[in-house]
Design an enzyme around this catalytic site. Sequence first.
Site, PDB file in Angstrom:
ATOM      1  N   LYS A  62       0.827  -1.211   0.000  1.00 11.99           N
ATOM      2  CA  LYS A  62       0.000   0.000   0.000  1.00 11.99           C
ATOM      3  C   LYS A  62       0.861   1.260   0.000  1.00 11.99           C
ATOM      4  O   LYS A  62       1.818   1.362   0.745  1.00 11.99           O
ATOM      5  CB  LYS A  62      -0.884  -0.028   1.253  1.00 11.99           C
ATOM      6  N   GLY A  71       6.527   0.908   5.797  1.00 12.84           N
ATOM      7  CA  GLY A  71       7.406  -0.053   5.121  1.00 12.84           C
ATOM      8  C   GLY A  71       7.464   0.179   3.623  1.00 12.84           C
ATOM      9  O   GLY A  71       8.535   0.108   3.008  1.00 12.84           O
ATOM     10  N   CYS A  72       6.317   0.457   3.041  1.00  8.89           N
ATOM     11  CA  CYS A  72       6.264   0.669   1.585  1.00  8.89           C
ATOM     12  C   CYS A  72       6.961   1.961   1.190  1.00  8.89           C
ATOM     13  O   CYS A  72       7.614   2.028   0.140  1.00  8.89           O
ATOM     14  CB  CYS A  72       4.810   0.661   1.113  1.00  8.89           C
ATOM     15  N   THR A  73       6.860   2.970   2.039  1.00  7.34           N
ATOM     16  CA  THR A  73       7.543   4.231   1.773  1.00  7.34           C
ATOM     17  C   THR A  73       9.054   4.040   1.866  1.00  7.34           C
ATOM     18  O   THR A  73       9.805   4.498   0.997  1.00  7.34           O
ATOM     19  CB  THR A  73       7.069   5.323   2.740  1.00  7.34           C
ATOM     20  N   ALA A  79      10.197   2.108  -1.256  1.00 10.50           N
ATOM     21  CA  ALA A  79      10.153   2.960  -2.453  1.00 10.50           C
ATOM     22  C   ALA A  79      11.303   3.966  -2.444  1.00 10.50           C
ATOM     23  O   ALA A  79      11.953   4.189  -3.471  1.00 10.50           O
ATOM     24  CB  ALA A  79       8.810   3.678  -2.539  1.00 10.50           C
TER      25      ALA A  79
END
Length: 157
Positions: A39, A44-46, A49
């Site tokens: 998401k 974590g995704c940030t 990325a």
Amino acid sequence: MAVEIGQNIRDIELFGDDGEKIKLSDFQGKYVILYFYPKDMTPGCTTEACDFRDHHENFAELDAVIIGVSPDDQAKHEKFKKKHNLPFLLLVDDEHKLAKQFDVWKLKKNFGKEYMGIERSTFLIDKKGRLIKEWRKVKVKDHVKEALQTLKEMCGE
């Protein structure tokens, strides 16, 4: 049926964060780092990325493109990309077609609840469109460096 190492990737057309239709075959002739994340805008995704962003030029020097994939819609991708200055493509996989091809659409459990979601994973696709390496159940810390090192070794550097 999920794609396996050595197999060609079945072409699936998805929308990119810019609203354009994209197929993985559009990138033949380059290595593709295809990473699936749950998401936009989550911690974590940030982090993942931004790690890919910070190593983007290193991948580009090895003739590789980075493509992020999540079920988020185009507007969320666009906002995420702009906020974090992401120099690579984000694909909208809201129907989970690509996630299912790579077998990363999984039953997950969190705080006693079960739901379907993306299992954080990264795949390396060669210049002819074949899957050559996979990292499943990725832990964010040092993952991008490991993927970069693997690509360097495959390129003979």
